[in-house]
Write an enzyme that holds these catalytic residues in place. Structure first.
Site, short mmCIF file in Angstrom:
data_model
loop_
_atom_site.label_atom_id
_atom_site.label_comp_id
_atom_site.label_asym_id
_atom_site.label_seq_id
_atom_site.Cartn_x
_atom_site.Cartn_y
_atom_site.Cartn_z
N LYS A 112 1.03 -1.04 0.28
CA LYS A 112 -0.21 -0.08 0.04
C LYS A 112 0.46 1.11 -0.11
CE LYS A 112 -4.10 -2.28 1.94
NZ LYS A 112 -3.98 -3.50 2.33
C1 LIG Z 1 -4.55 -4.69 1.27
C2 LIG Z 1 -3.49 -5.83 0.99
C3 LIG Z 1 -4.05 -6.95 0.33
C4 LIG Z 1 -5.45 -7.06 -0.48
O1 LIG Z 1 -5.27 -5.77 -1.32
P1 LIG Z 1 -6.58 -5.63 -2.27
O2 LIG Z 1 -5.78 -4.30 -3.26
O3 LIG Z 1 -7.18 -5.05 -1.07
O4 LIG Z 1 -7.36 -6.01 -2.52
C5 LIG Z 1 -3.30 -8.06 0.47
N1 LIG Z 1 -2.22 -8.63 1.07
C6 LIG Z 1 -2.10 -6.96 1.54
C7 LIG Z 1 -0.68 -7.32 2.71
C8 LIG Z 1 -2.40 -6.47 1.97
O5 LIG Z 1 -1.99 -5.57 3.22
#
Ligand SMILES: *Cc1c(COP(=O)(O)O)cnc(C)c1O
Length: 474
Positions: A112
């Protein structure tokens, strides 16, 4: 480039307004009016570029006149210079044709950061030029809160209030939020559960005078700018492995469908992608949809991969919009039915249109642990539970062993140490740049699970001048 809402009735907006709006006013999600095209020569010319410059070129058709603004190029360079590896999103090799795309090099060790670090800076640039301010309010069960805090710390035009359930997040997760010393960051430990925190945030957004006075905004993955920033690493990985002259397959640990949708954007732009493998945990609504054509919610069940414990994948609406040839009326109807009854069905021929590009699979906790152990045995590398699901489903569902498989590593193993210890007996260490996390002082305010108390505290601390905007008296 203009952006249209998937529900069809909100006004079409330019990039900067989409950035600040987040969700469209008709409840839909903004998408570009058309998909820009990259031809093979343009993709070939990406080889060897620094990540920030690659990002600028990929974002250029989406951001309008910002693309040629020196402040925008400087912002991108600054964003990615702070990451832990000079390649920003390096590839690691697991087997002869089997790769990991390491997206853990940001300040909070999860993918993120790749979008939010950019988004925080971009908010500041755009708001400063408009002489405006926003107040970001969010609830977190762990990962998103720390990524948003790191993205917005010390930003002049943004104040951030993150609500988390007191005593119910892991120590690493709590410290990643509470040890940020910036004056514009406020961590509120709510005496309640994560659902209570979410309910408080929702209530604040529904309190129109409060929302307007504070310029409330959100940073979740419905924001188009986040998707666009994530498209970059798909292109970077494919180019490093030989695109446009060689196709690749991506396996993506999926919750809200934001990350895999960013890959789909790259494919729509012309990146030769053999397949997207949508990897889920036991909360497998997407896997069931691709198998049956019916999306039906069930209760969220906790798993070893909590960031994927999601039943309603908000970004899926963007794909649905394309599957129905951008007919906003159909999307509105399907989403209303889903909201009312928890069931959405796609016709056979629509699903068939998605099938060549997408496949899905799920892994439960036991299989996740086994996948962490297998990668450790084979390569000596430690991976986190989310990444492990991507690797395991990717290996099972890859279309053709001669096509390189790239599994996205979405979090660092040190964020989820207990699952890694259980699988391997080894406790993963925090990277050196985070090594003093346990010595840093914490700053947090414990607040009752009470809307008035939380709103009072936010009014008190936010720097936006309440009442000044509308000339209104409190
Ligand atoms: C947010 C997250 C996901 C999921 O990603 P999306 O974009 O919501 O599909 C997967 N793995 C981790 C470690 C995350 O923080």
């Amino acid at each position: 480039m203009r952006y249209v809402s998937t529900r069809g009735t909100a006004p079409a907006l330019e990039f900067e307004d989409v950035l600040l709006a987040g969700l469209a006013r008709d409840g839909g999600l903004y998408v570009p009016e058309t998909w820009p095209a990259l031809d093979a020569a343009a993709i070939r010319a990406f080889a060897g570029l620094p990540y920030a410059e690659l990002a600028r070129r990929i974002m250029a058709p989406f951001v309008g006149r910002l693309a040629d603004d020196p402040a925008f190029a400087a912002l991108l360079a600054d964003t990615y210079a702070k990451f832990g590896h000079p390649a920003v999103a390096p590839l690691a090799q697991l087997a002869p044709n089997d790769w990991l795309l390491d997206l853990t090099q940001g300040p909070t060790l999860a993918f993120k950061d790749y979008a939010l670090q950019f988004l925080g800076r971009l908010f500041d640039l755009v708001l400063a030029r408009r002489g405006a301010r926003i107040t970001i309010v969010g609830a977190t069960s762990g990962d998103t809160g720390s990524a948003a805090i790191e993205a917005c710390r010390d930003r002049g035009a943004v104040d951030v209030f993150i609500l988390f359930p007191n005593g119910r997040v892991s120590e690493v997760q709590r410290r990643q939020m509470t040890t940020v010393p910036s004056a514009n960051i406020h961590c509120l430990a709510i005496d309640g559960t994560f659902d209570d925190c979410q309910a408080l945030v929702k209530a604040m957004f529904n309190d129109a005078p409060f929302r307007d006075a504070l310029g409330l905004s959100a940073v979740n993955s419905i924001n188009w700018a986040r998707i666009m920033a994530q498209t970059v690493y798909y292109v970077a990985a494919a180019v490093a492995l030989g695109a446009p002259d060689r196709r690749v397959a991506f396996s993506v640990p999926t919750g809200n469908f934001g990350n895999v949708f960013a890959g789909y954007v790259a494919a729509r732009m012309g990146l030769p992608v053999e397949r997207f493998i949508v990897a889920t945990n036991r909360n497998d609504i997407l896997a069931r949809f691709y198998a049956s054509g019916t999306m039906a919610t069930a209760a969220v069940e906790p798993s070893l991969s909590p960031s994927m414990d999601i039943q309603v994948s908000s970004n899926f609406e963007r794909l649905l919009f394309d599957l129905y040839e951008r007919d906003a009326r159909v999307v509105t109807q399907k989403m209303a039915g889903f909201a009312a009854g928890g069931v959405l069905t796609a016709e056979r021929e629509r699903l068939a249109a998605a099938r060549p590009l997408f496949v899905a699979g799920r892994r439960d906790d036991e299989e996740t642990t086994a996948a962490i152990a297998a990668v450790w045995r084979e390569t000596g590398m430690l991976i986190d539970p989310h990444t492990a699901i991507g690797v395991a489903v990717g290996r099972a569902e890859r279309p053709d062993p001669s096509v390189p498989l790239v599994a996205l590593a979405t979090a660092h193993p040190a964020k989820f140490p207990d699952a890694v210890v259980r699988a391997t007996g080894i406790r993963p260490e925090l990277p050196p740049r985070l090594g003093d996390l346990f010595e840093r002082p914490e700053r947090v305010t414990v607040v009752a699970n009470d809307l008035r108390a939380v709103e009072h505290l936010i009014r008190d601390r936010a720097r936006i001048r309440i009442g000044a905007r509308a000339g209104r008296k409190e």
